[in-house]
Design an enzyme around this catalytic site. Structure first.
Site, PDB file in Angstrom:
ATOM      1  N   HIS A  61       0.863  -1.074   0.107  1.00  0.00           N
ATOM      2  CA  HIS A  61       0.183  -0.070  -0.114  1.00  0.00           C
ATOM      3  C   HIS A  61       0.854   1.258  -0.139  1.00  0.00           C
ATOM      4  CE1 HIS A  61      -3.911   2.119   1.897  1.00  0.00           C
ATOM      5  NE2 HIS A  61      -3.152   3.071   0.798  1.00  0.00           N
ATOM      6  N   ARG A  65       3.044   8.539  -6.523  1.00  0.00           N
ATOM      7  CA  ARG A  65       2.905   9.784  -7.270  1.00  0.00           C
ATOM      8  C   ARG A  65       3.242   9.892  -8.435  1.00  0.00           C
ATOM      9  NH1 ARG A  65      -0.687  10.875  -3.294  1.00  0.00           N
ATOM     10  NH2 ARG A  65       0.143  11.706  -1.143  1.00  0.00           N
ATOM     11  N   ASP A 306       0.695   2.962   3.678  1.00  0.00           N
ATOM     12  CA  ASP A 306      -0.135   3.812   2.866  1.00  0.00           C
ATOM     13  C   ASP A 306       0.952   5.211   2.848  1.00  0.00           C
ATOM     14  OD1 ASP A 306      -2.245   5.357   1.885  1.00  0.00           O
ATOM     15  OD2 ASP A 306      -3.174   5.905   3.615  1.00  0.00           O
TER      16      ASP A 306
END
Length: 440
Positions: A61, A65, A306
């Site tokens: 996860h 970008r 994340d």
């Protein structure tokens, strides 16, 4: 080239044994306990005395970008940060520009990674209200899963139509990884906070806006849909004690915890402000404690980061202004090892949560374990080696971390990716390239 990692404690598949790992032609060629000699002559010997050898971390996860948001981060910089942190494989999320919701955009990401990624990689396919028909065209050997955003912070990737949700759960041939926050509850909370506190409420109100109710209601719905359709569901970044009650009884419905929710709590907003603003929000100390307990009782199946870099100027402001997300990849393993020192979980369980279980969940081929014939993705870590996070050590392109100023007692000494020594005690091999991960 043949390399022997000697003198280490090998942590793998529920055991810790002292011995050596032999690496040849990119794979594990042998595992020898202490009493056995290394297999013949070696080109390189890595003395890992006093250290532990783990499988390379699989972070399932991350948000790197690229494409489209590369002022914050890109595949080259973030995969370098991964190597510094002992992460040898990552699965990137689809909310880039363009979003990874078409087969063409998925292929474009793979092409970028082949040229730039220093460690192994794959990419989730993003679900929308309208693209479930494309699921049948996905190559299940290339893609780990389908990412479903049941929250309101991801542009037009929010899937909020019940009919679309049912179609996704009924047709996905891959595990569904769901971000669960109820957008209606969030909007109601936002309106209440604005009426009470004005247009610039404190970041400490972020967990009031993205509340425990918003998380629980969305997660409950996801679990209900998965049970009705017999889908393989993995709920990302649980943040509340209440959500944990939904997991543990069905092996096809599992949950992830992220470092931010295991490390921080609402008391940290005063000290760190928007640096710890993420979605779902960091909540109470009691929630953090419940999540930590769930690491060892079967309710949490994987731990990820994340990892979501933003420029520091984007992290200014309050609950409605500052960007949500933080860079955690480089420090995830050492943070979990600190929880081992605190007695939260045993060392072997860290390997289960960060290596073995991600490999099991996504059916990763020949990675995630230290086994003969498996890819030599390995990390050597040393305890009792204090070091402090300072800006000069941060590898993520955004250049900051909420961990700045913290002193860790574990240190990543070496990271091997497909047998290549990509990171060696402060030295980085920029020529190293990872490979595309294969599944099923």
């Amino acid at each position: 080239m043949k390399t022997a990692i000697v003198g280490a404690h090998i942590v793998n598949e529920g055991s810790i044994v002292k011995g050596s790992v032999i690496v040849e032609n990119g794979v594990v060629a042998g595992i020898n306990e202490e009493t056995a000699a290394p297999c013949g002559s070696c080109d390189k010997v890595v003395d890992a005395t006093g250290c532990f050898v783990l499988p390379g971390i699989i972070d399932s996860h991350v948000h790197f970008r690229e494409p489209g948001l590369t002022s914050k981060a890109d595949i080259e910089t973030e995969s370098r940060a991964a190597a510094y942190g002992g992460v040898t494989t990552y699965f990137d999320m689809p909310n880039t520009l363009p979003q990874t919701t078409t087969l063409a955009d998925l292929d474009a990401k793979f092409s970028i990674a082949r040229q730039k990624s220093h460690v192994n990689y794959s990419f989730f396919f993003g679900a929308t209200n309208d693209n479930a028909a494309d699921f049948a065209r996905l190559d299940i050997h290339r893609v780990p899963g389908v990412k479903l955003f049941m929250g309101s912070s991801t542009g037009n990737m929010l899937v909020d139509r019940r009919e679309s949700l049912r179609r996704i759960f009924e047709t996905s041939p891959l595990p569904i990884v769901a971000h669960c926050e109820d957008s209606t509850v969030i909007k109601e909370n936002t309106d209440k906070v604005r009426r009470t506190y004005g247009e610039r409420p404190s970041v400490a109100l972020h967990p009031v806006i993205r509340s425990r109710e918003a998380c629980y209601e969305s997660t409950r719905l996801a679990v209900e849909l998965a049970r009705q359709s017999h889908a393989r569901l993995h709920v990302a970044h649980l943040s509340t004690a209440e959500e944990l009650s939904l997991f543990g009884s069905d092996p096809a419905i599992t949950a992830e915890a992220c470092i931010a929710h295991l490390w921080f709590c609402d008391e940290d907003y005063e000290r760190l402000g928007a640096r710890i603003k993420c979605n779902p929000a960091v909540k109470t100390g009691a929630d953090r404690q419940a999540l930590r307990k769930a690491l060892t009782d079967g309710r949490i199946f994987t731990v990820a980061t994340d990892h979501a870099p933003h420029l520091l100027q984007e992290k200014q402001g309050g609950a409605l202004e500052a960007a949500s997300g933080m860079p955690m990849l480089q420090f995830s393993l050492v943070a979990m090892l600190e929880l081992v020192d605190k007695g939260v979980l045993p060392l072997g369980r860290v390997v289960e949560l960060m290596c073995h279980n991600p490999a099991r969940l996504f059916e990763v081929r020949r990675r995630g374990f230290i086994r003969e014939g498996y890819a030599a993705d390995l990390v050597v870590v040393k305890p009792h080696s204090p070091w402090t996070v300072i800006p000069q050590l941060i590898q993520s392109k955004c250049g900051w971390s909420p961990m700045e100023g913290h002193t860790f007692n574990w240190q990543v000494r070496q990271t091997f990716c497909n047998g290549q020594l990509v990171y060696d005690d402060g030295h980085f091999d920029s020529a190293c390239r990872g490979v595309e991960v294969a599944f099923r």
